[in-house]
Design a protein around this motif. Structure first.
Motif, PDB file in Angstrom:
ATOM      1  N   GLU B 359      67.112  77.312  30.553  1.00  0.00           N
ATOM      2  CA  GLU B 359      68.018  76.326  31.007  1.00  0.00           C
ATOM      3  C   GLU B 359      67.565  75.011  31.429  1.00  0.00           C
ATOM      4  O   GLU B 359      68.216  73.960  31.051  1.00  0.00           O
ATOM      5  CB  GLU B 359      69.122  76.927  32.019  1.00  0.00           C
ATOM      6  CG  GLU B 359      70.076  76.376  32.539  1.00  0.00           C
ATOM      7  CD  GLU B 359      71.164  76.712  33.386  1.00  0.00           C
ATOM      8  OE1 GLU B 359      71.089  77.837  33.758  1.00  0.00           O
ATOM      9  OE2 GLU B 359      71.651  75.899  34.374  1.00  0.00           O
ATOM     10  N   PHE B 360      66.631  75.335  32.267  1.00  0.00           N
ATOM     11  CA  PHE B 360      66.177  73.958  32.683  1.00  0.00           C
ATOM     12  C   PHE B 360      65.497  73.107  31.751  1.00  0.00           C
ATOM     13  O   PHE B 360      65.635  71.742  31.408  1.00  0.00           O
ATOM     14  CB  PHE B 360      64.940  74.128  33.634  1.00  0.00           C
ATOM     15  CG  PHE B 360      64.055  72.851  34.066  1.00  0.00           C
ATOM     16  CD1 PHE B 360      64.590  71.926  35.109  1.00  0.00           C
ATOM     17  CD2 PHE B 360      62.880  72.772  33.714  1.00  0.00           C
ATOM     18  CE1 PHE B 360      63.784  70.709  35.128  1.00  0.00           C
ATOM     19  CE2 PHE B 360      62.274  71.385  33.629  1.00  0.00           C
ATOM     20  CZ  PHE B 360      62.765  70.601  34.626  1.00  0.00           C
ATOM     21  N   ILE B 361      64.648  73.533  30.871  1.00  0.00           N
ATOM     22  CA  ILE B 361      64.243  72.831  29.567  1.00  0.00           C
ATOM     23  C   ILE B 361      65.348  72.230  28.718  1.00  0.00           C
ATOM     24  O   ILE B 361      65.274  71.176  28.287  1.00  0.00           O
ATOM     25  CB  ILE B 361      63.240  73.791  28.892  1.00  0.00           C
ATOM     26  CG1 ILE B 361      62.069  74.212  29.650  1.00  0.00           C
ATOM     27  CG2 ILE B 361      62.920  73.089  27.499  1.00  0.00           C
ATOM     28  CD1 ILE B 361      60.980  75.143  29.050  1.00  0.00           C
ATOM     29  N   ILE B 367      69.121  65.414  29.145  1.00  0.00           N
ATOM     30  CA  ILE B 367      69.241  64.538  30.313  1.00  0.00           C
ATOM     31  C   ILE B 367      68.361  63.360  29.913  1.00  0.00           C
ATOM     32  O   ILE B 367      68.631  62.195  30.091  1.00  0.00           O
ATOM     33  CB  ILE B 367      68.809  65.156  31.730  1.00  0.00           C
ATOM     34  CG1 ILE B 367      70.223  65.843  32.206  1.00  0.00           C
ATOM     35  CG2 ILE B 367      68.771  64.033  32.725  1.00  0.00           C
ATOM     36  CD1 ILE B 367      69.897  66.591  33.576  1.00  0.00           C
ATOM     37  N   VAL B 368      66.919  63.764  29.658  1.00  0.00           N
ATOM     38  CA  VAL B 368      65.897  62.651  29.218  1.00  0.00           C
ATOM     39  C   VAL B 368      66.518  61.985  27.779  1.00  0.00           C
ATOM     40  O   VAL B 368      66.297  60.710  27.735  1.00  0.00           O
ATOM     41  CB  VAL B 368      64.742  63.309  28.996  1.00  0.00           C
ATOM     42  CG1 VAL B 368      63.784  62.412  28.194  1.00  0.00           C
ATOM     43  CG2 VAL B 368      64.039  63.875  30.481  1.00  0.00           C
ATOM     44  N   ALA B 369      66.886  62.749  26.977  1.00  0.00           N
ATOM     45  CA  ALA B 369      67.497  62.113  25.733  1.00  0.00           C
ATOM     46  C   ALA B 369      68.285  61.004  26.010  1.00  0.00           C
ATOM     47  O   ALA B 369      68.527  59.925  25.412  1.00  0.00           O
ATOM     48  CB  ALA B 369      67.901  63.128  24.758  1.00  0.00           C
ATOM     49  N   PHE B 374      62.489  59.467  23.936  1.00  0.00           N
ATOM     50  CA  PHE B 374      61.381  59.993  24.754  1.00  0.00           C
ATOM     51  C   PHE B 374      60.786  61.014  23.875  1.00  0.00           C
ATOM     52  O   PHE B 374      61.690  61.687  23.165  1.00  0.00           O
ATOM     53  CB  PHE B 374      61.531  60.111  26.249  1.00  0.00           C
ATOM     54  CG  PHE B 374      61.807  59.162  27.205  1.00  0.00           C
ATOM     55  CD1 PHE B 374      60.922  58.307  27.426  1.00  0.00           C
ATOM     56  CD2 PHE B 374      63.217  58.696  27.444  1.00  0.00           C
ATOM     57  CE1 PHE B 374      61.284  57.041  28.251  1.00  0.00           C
ATOM     58  CE2 PHE B 374      63.610  57.804  28.490  1.00  0.00           C
ATOM     59  CZ  PHE B 374      62.558  56.851  28.513  1.00  0.00           C
ATOM     60  N   ARG B 375      59.660  61.564  23.993  1.00  0.00           N
ATOM     61  CA  ARG B 375      59.217  62.769  23.679  1.00  0.00           C
ATOM     62  C   ARG B 375      58.864  63.585  25.095  1.00  0.00           C
ATOM     63  O   ARG B 375      58.252  63.021  25.911  1.00  0.00           O
ATOM     64  CB  ARG B 375      57.948  62.517  22.864  1.00  0.00           C
ATOM     65  CG  ARG B 375      58.213  62.008  21.556  1.00  0.00           C
ATOM     66  CD  ARG B 375      56.794  61.730  20.660  1.00  0.00           C
ATOM     67  NE  ARG B 375      55.990  60.856  21.032  1.00  0.00           N
ATOM     68  CZ  ARG B 375      54.873  60.658  20.647  1.00  0.00           C
ATOM     69  NH1 ARG B 375      54.227  61.181  19.659  1.00  0.00           N
ATOM     70  NH2 ARG B 375      54.172  59.518  21.267  1.00  0.00           N
ATOM     71  N   ALA B 412      66.300  61.697  37.493  1.00  0.00           N
ATOM     72  CA  ALA B 412      67.125  62.603  36.836  1.00  0.00           C
ATOM     73  C   ALA B 412      66.357  64.041  36.798  1.00  0.00           C
ATOM     74  O   ALA B 412      66.863  64.986  36.948  1.00  0.00           O
ATOM     75  CB  ALA B 412      67.336  61.994  35.557  1.00  0.00           C
ATOM     76  N   VAL B 413      65.248  63.795  36.479  1.00  0.00           N
ATOM     77  CA  VAL B 413      64.440  65.242  36.189  1.00  0.00           C
ATOM     78  C   VAL B 413      64.563  65.987  37.525  1.00  0.00           C
ATOM     79  O   VAL B 413      64.700  67.169  38.053  1.00  0.00           O
ATOM     80  CB  VAL B 413      62.906  65.054  35.812  1.00  0.00           C
ATOM     81  CG1 VAL B 413      62.152  66.739  35.913  1.00  0.00           C
ATOM     82  CG2 VAL B 413      63.127  64.617  34.380  1.00  0.00           C
ATOM     83  N   HIS B 414      64.046  65.248  38.744  1.00  0.00           N
ATOM     84  CA  HIS B 414      64.082  65.872  40.005  1.00  0.00           C
ATOM     85  C   HIS B 414      65.324  66.570  40.481  1.00  0.00           C
ATOM     86  O   HIS B 414      65.546  67.427  41.212  1.00  0.00           O
ATOM     87  CB  HIS B 414      63.327  64.980  41.232  1.00  0.00           C
ATOM     88  CG  HIS B 414      61.887  64.671  40.942  1.00  0.00           C
ATOM     89  ND1 HIS B 414      60.967  64.107  41.588  1.00  0.00           N
ATOM     90  CD2 HIS B 414      61.051  65.500  40.035  1.00  0.00           C
ATOM     91  CE1 HIS B 414      59.962  64.458  41.440  1.00  0.00           C
ATOM     92  NE2 HIS B 414      59.692  65.070  40.404  1.00  0.00           N
TER      93      HIS B 414
END
Lengths: 471, 471
Positions: B359-361, B367-369, B374-375, B412-414
Motif C-alpha cells: 500500500e505504501f509503495i 503521490i509522487v506522480a 519522476f522515476r 509528501a513522502v514523509h
C-alpha cells in the motif's frame, strides 16, 4: 518532596471525573507478594479499563502528590508491587485492560494490553500460527505489562532474549498523566532516544505501561527435549558451545540441574517422575526447536554421541514422546517448589559471565561452607549465565535456625558475584528487596545517571516510590 | 545556555593536562560528510588513546562550556558528525581507540573499543570461529562506536537485529566527563534503568561511547543465496512469510530490488553483472545461513517450488558457487552507487509496518506522480519493513531541474509514512538533517520526555549540540 496519602478526600475527587466502576475496595491480595516479606498498603484501588482512565488517574495523583503503585499479576519476587511504607498509595491494577488489540501474522507482531496474562498472549500467538517465546513459571498469572516492567527472563532467553528484546513499542502513561502513543509495529525506527527501553525494566517508577507491541516468531517445525548427565558445570558449558555449533539458533533452552535439586524433589515432591534412579551430581535439560527438514531426536542423538566422545556427557535420555518431554520439563519446573518446601536460608538470582560459571560455583560453595553447615542448590538458565544459587540448612535444621546468618550469606554471595563482573539481580529486578544492593554494587556514575533520569521524568516522585531507587 | 568556542585559550588549557600527541591539526575530512550537505567546523581536534583521556577532554569541555562532537568513521548520512553552526567545537575522534580488548568464544562475547572499524570487528569474530552479524555498505570505514551511537541497521537486521540488539554493555564518558564502566558480559542483568540503550542511538548527544561489549553468534554451517522474481511487493511479503515458516531463523536477509534499480545499474555501472537479461519489475535477494544438516541450495529449491506453486515467484536463480553468491550481492550493494550516479531529487530512509509495504509503495508512487514527472527506485530491507524510497528525475533531466520541488517531495513522502504508522528515519538516525522531522512527526509527549532526558544528562548542552534535538 512530600507525598500525600490516597485518602478519602482524594478518592472523592477521583470519583468526580472517573466512573464509579473504576474503583473497588481492595482485597488483601493487592497488598501481598509471593514471598510474604512485605505487607503493602492501599488507599485507593483503581481498575481502569482504558488508557484514558489510566491517564486521568495518574494526572489526579500528580496534582495531589499521591503515590501510584502500578499492579500487574502480582507475581514479582522483589516487592516492586507492594508499598509497605509512606503515605498509602493508589494502586492501579491493569487487570481489566487485557485485550489482544491486534495480531499481524505477516509482520510477526501482536499488540496486547498490559493486563493480558502471559499465557493468554502465548495462546493468541499460537492460534495465529506464531510463537510468543517469553516463558516462565508464573505465566498463568503474570501479566505482560508486569513482564515488560520487570524485563522478565525465563527459560527461552538463550534463543529469543528477555522481555525487552520482545517489545517493539509501547503505549504508556507518563508520571504527569500524559499518554505516550508509541505502539509502533516497526522493526527499525531510529528517531531519537530509546524511551521504550527506559520504561521496560523501570518497574513502574517512570510511568505505567498500558499496552505493548510484541514480537512474534515462526513456530519451530519440530521440538525435542533431552537430559544429559554432565561431569560438571565446565562440561555443561562446553556442551552448550557444542550444541550451538551444531544447531545454531535451534537450541531454545539449556538449563542446569544440580543433584541437590533432584534430591530435594525426591524428598518433598515424590510424585514428580525423575529421569534417573540415582540423581547425578549435574545434568542439563536441552530443548531444541528446529526448522523443517531436521529431526530433533536425531540431532540430540548426534549431539550426545559427540558429547560422549568428548568426555562431556556420560549418560543421557532423549524424550521419545510429548509425555516424556513434559516429564523432563516438569522436573525442571518443580525445582523451585521443592526449594520452597525445604526452605532456603538465602536465595540469589544472579548472573556471571558464562565462562566463569564453574569458578563461581566452586568459590561460592567454598565461601558458603566457610559460613557454616549449609546445602547449596545451584540451578537455572546456564545458557544465559543466570543461576539461581540458593542456600539451604543441613538436614534436621530449618531456615529459622540460621536467621541470624541470612545477611552474611547473602552479602558473601553477592560480593563474589560483583567481584566476578556479575549481576545480583539477573532477572527478578530491584523492586524494594534490592535497593541497597543496587546502591552498593552499581557503578556510581551510572547510579547518578539513573537518579537524574528519575528526577527528569518523575520530578514529583509519585511513581512507585521506594522501588529501584531510594526516595 | 551559551557555549564557548574551542579557541586557542581552550586548546592551551587542554595541553596543560593532556599530552601533546592527543592533538592534531584538523584535516578537512573531519569537517565533511558523505553527502556534502554541510561544512563542519573544528576548534580543536583531539584523538584520545584511552577512556581516561576522553574523560579529561570532556571534563575540560564541560568546565569551559565548549561543545564536543564525537567522531567515528564519518560515514553517517544525516550530519550527526559535523557541526556547521555555533561556536567551533572540539571534535573527539575515537580512531586511536581501536583495540579488540577481548574475545570470549564460549560466551559469544567480544569487547571492542569504539574506534574499531566494523570490518575489523567482523574479522576478529570470524577468526574466533564466531559471527558478528552487523553488516552494511560502509563497513570498511565505519567504526563500531558510531554504529552503536546511530543504532546502525544494514542487511542482517531481519535475523540478528539492529546494532542495539548486538550490544551487551558499554564503557562511556558522560557529559560531565565521568566514566561509566559498564562493559558487562552478562546476558541478563535487571538492576535499574537501561542506560545502555539510552546511549545507543543517541548520536553522541548524551555522552561518548568508548568501548562496547558485543554479542557474537555461531557461524551458520552453510550459506545460500538466491534471487527470485516476484509478481509484486505483496508477493514478496508472502514469500518472506513462507520462507520463515520453512526455514525459521535461517533466513538471514531478504532484500527487495526494483526493476528501476537494475535499469539504473545497467545505465551507470554496466560492468556489474546482472542476474537477468531483462530486468524484472520486482525481485528479492534471499540469503540463508543454515545449521548443520541442511543444504541451503536444496532449501532454496524447495522454497522456489512452493513459491511457484503459490503464484508468488515466476523465475529465480539459486547461486551455485561463492562467485555467484558474490555476484548477486554485488548487484544489491551497487544499487546505492547507481542511484548516486543518476542523482536523486529526494531520498527517504523509511520504514512502515511490513504488511503495509504494498500500500505504501502504491500510494507513494501515486503521490509522487502527482507532483511531477519522476522515476522512483524503491528497494531495501523488506524483511524489516525498511525501504529506501528514492525519487529521481526523468531521463534527460537532472536533480538540479527539480531543486524547488525537493521539499515538497520529501514532505509528501514523509507525511504518507507518518500517516501509515511508519518512521521517517528507519536506520540512518536524526543527526542534523531530520531534527525538524522529529519535531513534526514524533509523539509530542515522547518528545518532551526526550528533551527532559537530554537536560538531565547533559544540563550544559555541550554534547553534539544541534543533533537530534534543537538547542
Amino acid at each position: 518532596m512530600t507525598l500525600n496519602p490516597a485518602d478519602e478526600a482524594f478518592a472523592l475527587r477521583l470519583r468526580e471525573t472517573l466512573p464509579e466502576q473504576v474503583f473497588r475496595s481492595p482485597e488483601p491480595r493487592y497488598m501481598e507478594e509471593p514471598r510474604g516479606r512485605w505487607a503493602g498498603q492501599c488507599g485507593v484501588l483503581a481498575l481502569p479499563r482504558s488508557v484514558e482512565e489510566v491517564s486521568a488517574l495518574v494526572a489526579a495523583a500528580a496534582a495531589a502528590r499521591v503515590p501510584v503503585v502500578p499492579y500487574g499479576g502480582g507475581t514479582g519476587l522483589v516487592g516492586g508491587q507492594v508499598m509497605p511504607e509512606g503515605p498509602a498509595p493508589m494502586i492501579v491494577s491493569l487487570e481489566r485492560m487485557n485485550a489482544i488489540r491486534g495480531i499481524y501474522p505477516t509482520e510477526n507482531v501482536m499488540i496486547a494490553e498490559a493486563g493480558a496474562i502471559l499465557a493468554d498472549v502465548q495462546l493468541a500467538a499460537a492460534e495465529a500460527g506464531r510463537l510468543f517465546p517469553l516463558s516462565l513459571a508464573a505465566e498463568g498469572t503474570a501479566r505482560i505489562g508486569g513482564n515488560l516492567s520487570t524485563n522478565a527472563g525465563g527459560t527461552a532467553v538463550l534463543r529469543y532474549g528477555n522481555a525487552r528484546d520482545l517489545c517493539l513499542g509501547l503505549e504508556a502513561v507518563l508520571p504527569d498523566g500524559r499518554i505516550w502513543h508509541g505502539l509502533s509495529r516497526l522493526r527499525k525506527d531510529n528517531t531519537g532516544y530509546d524511551l521504550r527501553n527506559l520504561l521496560v525494566g523501570a518497574e513502574g517508577t517512570l510511568g505505567i505501561i498500558t499496552a505493548a507491541t510484541l514480537k512474534l516468531y515462526p513456530q519451530p517445525a519440530a521440538r525435542g527435549t533431552a537430559i544429559f548427565v554432565v561431569r560438571d558445570p565446565q562440561a555443561a558449558i562446553e556442551l552448550l558451545a557444542m550444541a550451538r555449533d551444531q544447531l545454531g539458533e535451534g537450541v531454545s533452552a539449556f538449563e542446569l540441574i544440580a543433584g541437590q535439586g533432584l534430591r530435594f524433589l525426591a524428598e518433598t515432591l515424590p510424585d514428580v517422575r525423575q529421569p534417573f534412579d540415582t540423581p547425578p551430581d549435574w545434568c542439563v535439560l536441552i530443548e531444541l526447536g528446529l526448522a523443517r527438514g531436521l529431526d530433533p531426536e536425531a540431532a540430540l542423538a548426534d549431539l550426545f554421541e559427540a558429547a560422549l566422545e568428548a568426555g562431556l556427557a556420560n549418560d543421557g535420555l532423549i524424550a521419545q514422546s510429548q509425555a516424556q518431554r513434559d516429564d523432563f520439563w516438569s522436573v525442571r519446573e518443580h525445582i523451585p517448589e521443592g526449594n520452597r518446601r525445604i526452605g532456603a536460608v538465602s536465595s540469589h538470582d544472579i548472573s556471571v559471565p558464562i565462562s566463569l560459571i564453574p569458578e563461581f560455583i566452586a568459590r561460592g560453595n567454598q565461601i558458603v561452607a566457610g559460613l557454616g553447615g549449609f546445602r547449596v542448590n545451584c540451578f537455572g538458565h546456564l545458557g544465559d549465565g543466570n543461576l539461581h544459587y540458593n542456600v539451604f540448612p543441613e538436614p534436621g535444621r530449618s531456615k529459622a535456625d540460621h536467621a541470624n546468618q541470612v545477611g552474611a550469606v547473602k552479602r558473601a554471595v553477592h560480593d563474589l558475584v560483583h567481584e566476578m563482573g556479575g549481576s545480583v539481580s539477573a532477572e527478578h529486578g530491584i523492586g524494594r528487596l534490592k535497593v541497597e544492593d543496587l546502591e552498593r554494587y552499581s557503578d556510581p556514575v551510572r547510579l547518578d545517571a539513573l537518579r537524574a533520569i528519575k528526577a527528569a521524568l518523575d520530578p514529583l516522585g509519585i511513581m512507585n516510590p521506594g522501588a529501584v531507587l531510594r526516595t
